[in-house]
Design a protein around this motif. Structure first.
Motif, PDB file in Angstrom:
ATOM      1  N   ASN A  17       0.841  -1.199   0.000  1.00 18.32           N
ATOM      2  CA  ASN A  17       0.000   0.000   0.000  1.00 18.32           C
ATOM      3  C   ASN A  17       0.876   1.249   0.000  1.00 18.32           C
ATOM      4  O   ASN A  17       2.089   1.181   0.193  1.00 18.32           O
ATOM      5  CB  ASN A  17      -1.001  -0.007   1.163  1.00 18.32           C
ATOM      6  N   LYS A  18       0.252   2.407  -0.225  1.00 17.35           N
ATOM      7  CA  LYS A  18       0.994   3.658  -0.375  1.00 17.35           C
ATOM      8  C   LYS A  18       1.793   4.029   0.865  1.00 17.35           C
ATOM      9  O   LYS A  18       2.932   4.477   0.769  1.00 17.35           O
ATOM     10  CB  LYS A  18       0.030   4.801  -0.717  1.00 17.35           C
ATOM     11  N   GLU A  19       1.206   3.850   2.041  1.00 19.12           N
ATOM     12  CA  GLU A  19       1.888   4.247   3.279  1.00 19.12           C
ATOM     13  C   GLU A  19       3.129   3.396   3.537  1.00 19.12           C
ATOM     14  O   GLU A  19       4.179   3.918   3.914  1.00 19.12           O
ATOM     15  CB  GLU A  19       0.928   4.165   4.466  1.00 19.12           C
ATOM     16  N   ILE A  20       3.007   2.108   3.335  1.00 16.70           N
ATOM     17  CA  ILE A  20       4.163   1.219   3.503  1.00 16.70           C
ATOM     18  C   ILE A  20       5.247   1.589   2.499  1.00 16.70           C
ATOM     19  O   ILE A  20       6.435   1.666   2.840  1.00 16.70           O
ATOM     20  CB  ILE A  20       3.757  -0.265   3.330  1.00 16.70           C
ATOM     21  N   ASN A  21       4.849   1.845   1.270  1.00 15.74           N
ATOM     22  CA  ASN A  21       5.840   2.181   0.250  1.00 15.74           C
ATOM     23  C   ASN A  21       6.529   3.522   0.507  1.00 15.74           C
ATOM     24  O   ASN A  21       7.688   3.700   0.150  1.00 15.74           O
ATOM     25  CB  ASN A  21       5.224   2.122  -1.139  1.00 15.74           C
ATOM     26  N   LYS A  22       5.841   4.462   1.144  1.00 16.91           N
ATOM     27  CA  LYS A  22       6.497   5.722   1.545  1.00 16.91           C
ATOM     28  C   LYS A  22       7.642   5.438   2.515  1.00 16.91           C
ATOM     29  O   LYS A  22       8.729   5.999   2.391  1.00 16.91           O
ATOM     30  CB  LYS A  22       5.490   6.664   2.203  1.00 16.91           C
ATOM     31  N   LEU A  23       7.369   4.597   3.495  1.00 12.41           N
ATOM     32  CA  LEU A  23       8.414   4.229   4.458  1.00 12.41           C
ATOM     33  C   LEU A  23       9.557   3.488   3.782  1.00 12.41           C
ATOM     34  O   LEU A  23      10.730   3.762   4.043  1.00 12.41           O
ATOM     35  CB  LEU A  23       7.834   3.343   5.567  1.00 12.41           C
ATOM     36  N   LYS A  26      11.775   5.756   1.794  1.00 12.03           N
ATOM     37  CA  LYS A  26      12.595   6.602   2.656  1.00 12.03           C
ATOM     38  C   LYS A  26      13.773   5.846   3.276  1.00 12.03           C
ATOM     39  O   LYS A  26      14.868   6.380   3.401  1.00 12.03           O
ATOM     40  CB  LYS A  26      11.718   7.192   3.759  1.00 12.03           C
ATOM     41  N   PHE A  70       1.870   0.693  12.475  1.00  9.78           N
ATOM     42  CA  PHE A  70       2.368   1.623  11.464  1.00  9.78           C
ATOM     43  C   PHE A  70       1.406   2.806  11.426  1.00  9.78           C
ATOM     44  O   PHE A  70       0.214   2.625  11.238  1.00  9.78           O
ATOM     45  CB  PHE A  70       2.437   0.975  10.081  1.00  9.78           C
ATOM     46  N   LYS A  71       1.915   4.004  11.645  1.00 10.62           N
ATOM     47  CA  LYS A  71       1.062   5.207  11.596  1.00 10.62           C
ATOM     48  C   LYS A  71       1.497   6.093  10.472  1.00 10.62           C
ATOM     49  O   LYS A  71       2.613   6.195  10.120  1.00 10.62           O
ATOM     50  CB  LYS A  71       1.141   5.961  12.916  1.00 10.62           C
TER      51      LYS A  71
END
Length: 71
Positions: A17-23, A26, A70-71
């Motif tokens: 998902n998008k949030e996991i991929n942002k992390l 980074k 995960f937040k």
């Protein structure tokens, strides 16, 4: 041991998902090479499944459970 003797890894797959991929973008320089996952055991020598299972079971039994958020 030589690097090439290590042949296996154990991972837990994570829903992409998008949030996991942002992390991942980074913090993980190789994030484009692999699907999202948590590495449990990395780069170990190939051994019999029963020995590996026994080692993992014994090790996990020494660890208290914990929550990951995960937040």
């Amino acid at each position: 041991m030589k690097k090439e003797e290590f042949e296996q890894a154990i991972i837990l797959k994570i829903k992409n998902n998008k949030e996991i991929n942002k992390l991942r973008k980074k913090f993980d320089p190789d994030y484009k090479k692999f699907l999202p996952h948590l590495t449990i055991l990395y780069r170990f020598k190939k051994i019999e499944s029963r020995i590996l299972y026994s080692h993992i079971r014994d090790t996990i039994n020494k660890i208290k459970s914990f929550e990951i958020v995960f937040k």
